[in-house]
Design a protein around this motif. Structure first.
Motif: not given
Length: 165
Positions: A26-28, A44-48
């Motif tokens: 994933g992406l932070v 796709f885990p994505c935290f923005s």
């Protein structure tokens, strides 16, 4: 992934598809992302910080893997546990991740019991408060409810005096 600004895109569907293909979990980021519908479809885990339609600068390329980074004032080291959901993201240092998991899991179990009880017997949830990990009193309404489910200070770190942290 650190950004050059909260409204600058760090990437979109193509970059994140490739990250997923490479096994990235994933992406932070403290920046923004594009193409959120596709990212969600990829799973796709994505935290923005937010979303944007604008393409970001080339400076947003990932330049390092397994390095120490700082995102919005939070230091993240290789091996730290990153947990995110719709409410946000937390970073748990590797050295305490197992203990934090035990505390959080114990709390989730207890919240499930409280929700089950309130479903069967509707009423104000305040009867079971204060609900603070490591602070539940045995003789409180919550303590008594938990005892009916076999949860006691002997087998749970959620009660007053039983916390191991």
């Amino acid at each position: 992934m650190a950004s050059v600004g909260p409204n600058e895109s760090v990437g979109g569907d193509i970059k994140f598809l490739r990250l997923k293909q490479l096994g990235c979990g994933g992406l932070v980021t403290d920046g923004a992302v594009r193409d959120t519908d596709e990212i969600i479809d990829y799973g796709f885990p994505c935290f923005s910080n937010g979303t944007t339609a604008r393409q970001g600068p080339a400076a947003m390329q990932p330049w390092e893997c397994n390095g120490v980074i700082n995102i919005s004032g939070v230091t993240v080291r290789p091996g730290d546990a990153i947990v995110g959901d719709q409410d946000g993201v937390v970073v748990v240092p590797a050295k305490v991740a197992s203990m934090v998991f035990d505390i959080a899991h114990g709390r989730e179990v207890i919240e499930g019991i409280v929700k089950e009880e309130l479903t069967k017997n509707p009423g104000p949830p305040g009867i079971y408060y204060p609900f603070m990990s490591g602070k539940i009193k045995v003789d409180s309404p919550l303590g008594k409810l938990l005892a009916t489910k076999g949860i006691t200070p002997e087998n749970s770190n959620q009660f007053e005096g039983s916390a191991n942290w």
